[in-house]
Enzyme design. Sequence first.
Site, PDB file in Angstrom:
ATOM      1  CG  LEU A   1       1.728  19.875 124.649  1.00 40.76           C
ATOM      2  CD1 LEU A   1       2.597  19.620 125.536  1.00 40.76           C
ATOM      3  CD2 LEU A   1       1.814  21.744 124.485  1.00 40.76           C
ATOM      4  CG  ASP A   2       4.679  22.638 118.463  1.00 42.26           C
ATOM      5  OD1 ASP A   2       4.900  22.509 119.708  1.00 42.26           O
ATOM      6  OD2 ASP A   2       4.695  23.833 118.265  1.00 42.26           O
ATOM      7  NE  ARG A   3       8.136  15.914 114.922  1.00 40.47           N
ATOM      8  CZ  ARG A   3       8.237  14.635 114.709  1.00 40.47           C
ATOM      9  NH1 ARG A   3       9.103  13.953 115.315  1.00 40.47           N
ATOM     10  NH2 ARG A   3       7.362  14.123 113.764  1.00 40.47           N
TER      11      ARG A   3
ATOM     12  CB  SER B   1       5.425  22.106 122.645  1.00 39.18           C
ATOM     13  OG  SER B   1       5.175  23.581 121.682  1.00 39.18           O
TER      14      SER B   1
ATOM     15  NE  ARG C   1       4.337  26.093 114.703  1.00 39.35           N
ATOM     16  CZ  ARG C   1       5.348  25.590 115.124  1.00 39.35           C
ATOM     17  NH1 ARG C   1       5.756  24.502 115.786  1.00 39.35           N
ATOM     18  NH2 ARG C   1       6.874  25.968 115.251  1.00 39.35           N
TER      19      ARG C   1
END
Length: 179
Positions: free
Chosen positions: A41-43, A45, A140
């Site tokens: 999960l990106d930062r 999220s 993303r």
Amino acid sequence: MARLILFNKPCGVLSQFSGDDPATTLAGFIPLPGFYAAGRLDRPSEGLLLLTDDGKLQQRIANPDYHKEKTYLVQVEGEIDEEALAGLAQGVMLNDGPTRPARARRVPQPELWPRQPPIRIRQQIPTSWLELTLTEGRNRQVRRMTAAVGYPTLRLVRTRIDNWKLGKMLPGQWRLLET
């Protein structure tokens, strides 16, 4: 026997154990050695992140060839319309090619924990929520998909991966399962 951790990743935390500040990596939350994230999960999220100590299980969870469903609650800028939801459901064209069809539906504002830091709210522009279920996981992807149909993502919370659900865990909480 493989072990699996269900973790509610807070906003601002990297999906990895290494980094300059342990408080912003998995190392600041998961004290057990030998676990690796099965996906990312990106930062910015939040939500469900699975970690395992079994390489084969990690591959089955993370590899898009296995078509594991991932469900997200997404807050977008603007009142999302049926045309945009239909576009998301059909799949949209991104710079790295078309996405697979997805399930997309508008939902009422969910009961979630307050996000830290809070999202940016513009007084003159409403927001709305949708539930989006994908079977792939590009970098993303959800953010790029909602932007492609004209509704930038403000908040993104993953609630489910395959049969594993976030449930009532709060940010930073985790639980260990044996599979």
